[in-house]
Design a protein around this motif. Structure first.
Motif, PDB file in Angstrom:
ATOM      1  N   VAL A 412       0.854  -1.189   0.000  1.00 27.20           N
ATOM      2  CA  VAL A 412       0.000   0.000   0.000  1.00 27.20           C
ATOM      3  C   VAL A 412       0.896   1.248   0.000  1.00 27.20           C
ATOM      4  O   VAL A 412       0.635   2.218  -0.714  1.00 27.20           O
ATOM      5  CB  VAL A 412      -0.944  -0.003   1.229  1.00 27.20           C
ATOM      6  CG1 VAL A 412      -1.703   1.313   1.332  1.00 27.20           C
ATOM      7  CG2 VAL A 412      -1.901  -1.176   1.136  1.00 27.20           C
ATOM      8  N   PHE A 413       1.984   1.173   0.748  1.00 28.79           N
ATOM      9  CA  PHE A 413       2.890   2.327   0.794  1.00 28.79           C
ATOM     10  C   PHE A 413       3.470   2.626  -0.588  1.00 28.79           C
ATOM     11  O   PHE A 413       3.417   3.762  -1.063  1.00 28.79           O
ATOM     12  CB  PHE A 413       4.017   2.074   1.804  1.00 28.79           C
ATOM     13  CG  PHE A 413       5.003   3.201   1.857  1.00 28.79           C
ATOM     14  CD1 PHE A 413       4.697   4.376   2.526  1.00 28.79           C
ATOM     15  CD2 PHE A 413       6.228   3.106   1.194  1.00 28.79           C
ATOM     16  CE1 PHE A 413       5.586   5.439   2.548  1.00 28.79           C
ATOM     17  CE2 PHE A 413       7.120   4.162   1.207  1.00 28.79           C
ATOM     18  CZ  PHE A 413       6.806   5.330   1.891  1.00 28.79           C
ATOM     19  N   VAL A 414       4.013   1.587  -1.224  1.00 23.92           N
ATOM     20  CA  VAL A 414       4.637   1.825  -2.547  1.00 23.92           C
ATOM     21  C   VAL A 414       3.565   2.197  -3.575  1.00 23.92           C
ATOM     22  O   VAL A 414       3.741   3.098  -4.387  1.00 23.92           O
ATOM     23  CB  VAL A 414       5.421   0.570  -3.016  1.00 23.92           C
ATOM     24  CG1 VAL A 414       5.853   0.696  -4.466  1.00 23.92           C
ATOM     25  CG2 VAL A 414       6.641   0.357  -2.137  1.00 23.92           C
ATOM     26  N   GLY A 415       2.410   1.530  -3.508  1.00 20.05           N
ATOM     27  CA  GLY A 415       1.372   1.749  -4.511  1.00 20.05           C
ATOM     28  C   GLY A 415       0.658   3.075  -4.377  1.00 20.05           C
ATOM     29  O   GLY A 415       0.310   3.701  -5.381  1.00 20.05           O
ATOM     30  N   TRP A 416       0.430   3.506  -3.143  1.00 21.42           N
ATOM     31  CA  TRP A 416      -0.440   4.666  -2.946  1.00 21.42           C
ATOM     32  C   TRP A 416       0.270   5.874  -2.353  1.00 21.42           C
ATOM     33  O   TRP A 416      -0.162   7.009  -2.574  1.00 21.42           O
ATOM     34  CB  TRP A 416      -1.622   4.279  -2.054  1.00 21.42           C
ATOM     35  CG  TRP A 416      -2.462   3.226  -2.697  1.00 21.42           C
ATOM     36  CD1 TRP A 416      -2.302   1.869  -2.587  1.00 21.42           C
ATOM     37  CD2 TRP A 416      -3.559   3.419  -3.602  1.00 21.42           C
ATOM     38  NE1 TRP A 416      -3.234   1.218  -3.350  1.00 21.42           N
ATOM     39  CE2 TRP A 416      -4.026   2.142  -3.984  1.00 21.42           C
ATOM     40  CE3 TRP A 416      -4.194   4.560  -4.124  1.00 21.42           C
ATOM     41  CZ2 TRP A 416      -5.092   1.963  -4.865  1.00 21.42           C
ATOM     42  CZ3 TRP A 416      -5.258   4.375  -4.987  1.00 21.42           C
ATOM     43  CH2 TRP A 416      -5.703   3.098  -5.362  1.00 21.42           C
ATOM     44  N   VAL A 417       1.321   5.672  -1.573  1.00 21.98           N
ATOM     45  CA  VAL A 417       1.980   6.833  -0.964  1.00 21.98           C
ATOM     46  C   VAL A 417       3.152   7.282  -1.839  1.00 21.98           C
ATOM     47  O   VAL A 417       3.274   8.442  -2.191  1.00 21.98           O
ATOM     48  CB  VAL A 417       2.465   6.506   0.460  1.00 21.98           C
ATOM     49  CG1 VAL A 417       3.141   7.709   1.092  1.00 21.98           C
ATOM     50  CG2 VAL A 417       1.301   6.039   1.312  1.00 21.98           C
ATOM     51  N   TRP A 418       4.005   6.306  -2.211  1.00 27.28           N
ATOM     52  CA  TRP A 418       5.155   6.670  -3.034  1.00 27.28           C
ATOM     53  C   TRP A 418       4.714   6.855  -4.486  1.00 27.28           C
ATOM     54  O   TRP A 418       5.204   7.725  -5.188  1.00 27.28           O
ATOM     55  CB  TRP A 418       6.238   5.580  -2.926  1.00 27.28           C
ATOM     56  CG  TRP A 418       7.484   5.883  -3.677  1.00 27.28           C
ATOM     57  CD1 TRP A 418       7.962   7.125  -4.007  1.00 27.28           C
ATOM     58  CD2 TRP A 418       8.418   4.933  -4.208  1.00 27.28           C
ATOM     59  NE1 TRP A 418       9.136   7.016  -4.695  1.00 27.28           N
ATOM     60  CE2 TRP A 418       9.442   5.673  -4.836  1.00 27.28           C
ATOM     61  CE3 TRP A 418       8.510   3.550  -4.195  1.00 27.28           C
ATOM     62  CZ2 TRP A 418      10.527   5.069  -5.462  1.00 27.28           C
ATOM     63  CZ3 TRP A 418       9.584   2.952  -4.802  1.00 27.28           C
ATOM     64  CH2 TRP A 418      10.584   3.704  -5.435  1.00 27.28           C
ATOM     65  N   SER A 419       3.831   6.094  -4.955  1.00 26.77           N
ATOM     66  CA  SER A 419       3.268   6.059  -6.317  1.00 26.77           C
ATOM     67  C   SER A 419       4.007   5.058  -7.193  1.00 26.77           C
ATOM     68  O   SER A 419       5.249   5.041  -7.230  1.00 26.77           O
ATOM     69  CB  SER A 419       3.215   7.432  -6.997  1.00 26.77           C
ATOM     70  OG  SER A 419       4.226   7.533  -7.973  1.00 26.77           O
ATOM     71  N   THR A 420       3.196   4.263  -7.883  1.00 22.90           N
ATOM     72  CA  THR A 420       3.796   3.223  -8.709  1.00 22.90           C
ATOM     73  C   THR A 420       4.490   3.817  -9.926  1.00 22.90           C
ATOM     74  O   THR A 420       5.361   3.192 -10.510  1.00 22.90           O
ATOM     75  CB  THR A 420       2.739   2.207  -9.178  1.00 22.90           C
ATOM     76  OG1 THR A 420       1.547   2.904  -9.492  1.00 22.90           O
ATOM     77  CG2 THR A 420       2.473   1.167  -8.132  1.00 22.90           C
ATOM     78  N   ALA A 421       4.102   5.052 -10.308  1.00 24.27           N
ATOM     79  CA  ALA A 421       4.765   5.658 -11.468  1.00 24.27           C
ATOM     80  C   ALA A 421       6.244   5.902 -11.139  1.00 24.27           C
ATOM     81  O   ALA A 421       7.139   5.562 -11.922  1.00 24.27           O
ATOM     82  CB  ALA A 421       4.071   6.958 -11.850  1.00 24.27           C
ATOM     83  N   ASP A 422       6.503   6.459  -9.953  1.00 23.09           N
ATOM     84  CA  ASP A 422       7.899   6.707  -9.555  1.00 23.09           C
ATOM     85  C   ASP A 422       8.641   5.391  -9.366  1.00 23.09           C
ATOM     86  O   ASP A 422       9.809   5.255  -9.747  1.00 23.09           O
ATOM     87  CB  ASP A 422       7.947   7.488  -8.239  1.00 23.09           C
ATOM     88  CG  ASP A 422       7.558   8.945  -8.460  1.00 23.09           C
ATOM     89  OD1 ASP A 422       7.406   9.342  -9.640  1.00 23.09           O
ATOM     90  OD2 ASP A 422       7.387   9.659  -7.462  1.00 23.09           O
ATOM     91  N   ALA A 423       7.951   4.429  -8.749  1.00 21.12           N
ATOM     92  CA  ALA A 423       8.596   3.129  -8.524  1.00 21.12           C
ATOM     93  C   ALA A 423       8.918   2.472  -9.861  1.00 21.12           C
ATOM     94  O   ALA A 423      10.010   1.914 -10.042  1.00 21.12           O
ATOM     95  CB  ALA A 423       7.685   2.226  -7.694  1.00 21.12           C
TER      96      ALA A 423
END
Ligand code: PFF
Length: 472
Positions: A412-423
């Motif tokens: 949830v952190f990577v998907g919604w807080v950091w954003s999957t576009a940046d990841a």
């Protein structure tokens, strides 16, 4: 294993310029595979498969690896390489001082607790190198109920781990693992050939390869997911830490893919090594944690040079366990050093001491202390997901639930807080393809599929749906 320092490190995104890095992609893949491949593959996978019905469980396990663990592994690696930090530092680097940092903290705690009981089992493995020569008639049950054996072995194994983590850059173990892991593979293949040719082995092959889905219930699914996370060292930030040492030009997709492939292959082979022998030697596939230790010596006895093969096997298994305990300890130590500003020696000493304190009752719970061996007085007759002994309870709480929960929150952190576009950009920054379509699919998995599946599985395991009157 710690990475070696290169003379020309790739620029860090947010970390310092002198951060250590893996000398090569092979170095990373081997170190990460060293963390992943361990007792989880050879001791835990067969007994969890046996307890949960065999082949059908294996299929659920493989689905978990492909659909949940692989996308999630990429998320951990991307977060680590982007931030160049330990799990707590990585979350802070991306999101600042938010409560999300607690997720990193949970990972550190999980690492410490897994290390504590994993060290006990690794101690048994180490003891088994010599047991069949020194005391061939002692059964496994007697062996683990002998305090003067299990406690020193546990301390010894923690000591080996501490010495390696203290050393920082350990060319020694990295080089040793490079040589020893292929030998383990060859030895496993030899043992498999002997196992499947034993009389009565075919019942074991059928148990392992012919699925019967009526055996799959909610506990089996949570066990499969938990096992998949445990085996790949996911859900507590170990791959964030290892990813943080990866240079920018490396292709995360293929690095992660190789690690998952090696790890899954070894687990599947371990099943092939155990189950034919379980049936041929008339053992109980549902025996639980004792399965591998009970069955393998019987199998070695049926082989030419069986004593030597047995000693070599447990030696190599101890090395596989050591590369895993090193990574468990390294996660906690890197947190103490980065976030608490402790020296490496102080961090290693404190973490080793804490692992001993929590591992001590685990070591006593296998036939030495009745109160720790059956804790229904505390957790009720059903135990925690079926386990009532201290070691088993720790394994269910930290090895299954906490890893799944940690993975859910980090997803949830990577998907919604950091954003999957940046990841996705981080994943794409290495050589090799991460085509826009693949990146979008990956994003959908990390944002929706993985968190939802993990959530449903964990809630289901605790019967929370029926508690709220759903799915009765
Ligand atoms: N993956 C290891 C095994 O299968 O034995 C156990 C493990 C190591 C779990 C490191 C988690 C971890 F961070």
């Amino acid at each position: 294993m710690e990475p070696t320092t290169t003379s020309d490190p790739a620029p860090a995104h947010t970390g310092d310029q002198s951060r250590e890095q893996w000398s090569s992609k092979i170095g990373f893949v081997l170190a990460a595979a060293g963390s992943a491949i361990g007792l989880g593959n050879i001791w835990r996978f067969p007994y969890v498969t046996g307890e949960n019905g065999g082949a059908a469980f294996v299929i659920v396990y493989l689905a978990c690896i492909a659909l949940i663990c692989l996308p999630y592994l990429l998320a951990e690696l991307a977060l680590g390489r982007h931030s160049q930090k330990n799990p707590v530092g990585a979350i802070r680097a991306v999101a600042g001082r938010t409560p999300w940092v607690i997720v990193g903290g949970l990972g550190i705690l999980t690492g410490l607790f897994i290390l504590s009981y994993y060290g006990v089992i690794a101690g048994w493995t180490f003891g088994y190198i010599f047991k069949n020569v020194a005391s061939p008639d002692t059964t496994f049950t007697e062996f683990i109920a002998t305090p003067w054996l299990v406690l020193p072995l546990f301390v010894l194994f923690l000591g080996f781990t501490a010495a390696i983590v203290q050393g920082g850059v350990e060319d020694g173990i990295e080089r040793a693992a490079k040589v020893l892991m292929p030998i383990l593979l060859v030895l496993m293949l030899l043992v498999i050939v002997r196992g499947v040719t034993l009389e009565g082995a075919s019942a074991g092959l059928s148990f392992y390869l012919n699925p019967d889905f009526s055996k799959i219930g909610s506990e089996a699914i949570v066990a499969a997911l938990g096992q998949a996370f445990f085996s790949l060292s996911l859900g507590m930030g170990a791959m964030v830490t290892y990813g943080s040492y990866l240079p920018e030009e490396e292709n995360l997709l293929s690095a992660g893919g190789w690690v998952a492939l090696f790890d899954t292959s070894i687990a599947l082979l371990a099943g092939l090594m155990i189950f034919p022998a379980v049936f041929a030697l008339d053992a109980d596939p549902q025996a639980g944690p004792t399965l591998v230790f009970d069955v393998l010596p019987g199998l070695f006895q049926q082989m030419p040079l069986g004593t030597v093969v047995g000693m070599l096997f447990f030696l190599l298994l101890s090395v596989a366990a050591l590369t895993s305990t090193v990574s468990l300890m390294e996660v906690v130590v890197s947190y103490c050093m980065d976030e608490q500003q402790w020296s490496r020696s102080k961090s290693v000493a404190v973490v080793t001491g804490a692992a001993f304190v929590f591992g001590f009752p685990a070591a006593l719970s296998q036939g030495i202390s009745p109160a720790l061996g059956d804790m229904s007085w505390l957790v009720g007759e059903g135990g925690v997901l079926g386990a009532t002994d201290f070691l088993g309870i720790m394994d269910k709480i930290w090895g299954d639930i906490s890893l799944a929960l940690g993975a859910l929150l980090l997803c949830v952190f990577v998907g919604w807080v950091w954003s999957t576009a940046d990841a996705a950009m981080e994943i794409r920054s290495g050589e090799g393809a991460f085509a826009p379509g693949t990146a979008r699919l990956w994003g959908a998995f990390v944002r929706y599929v993985c968190p939802l599946v993990i959530l449903v599985v964990v809630l289901n395991a605790f019967d929370l749906f029926s508690y709220f009157g759903l799915f009765d």
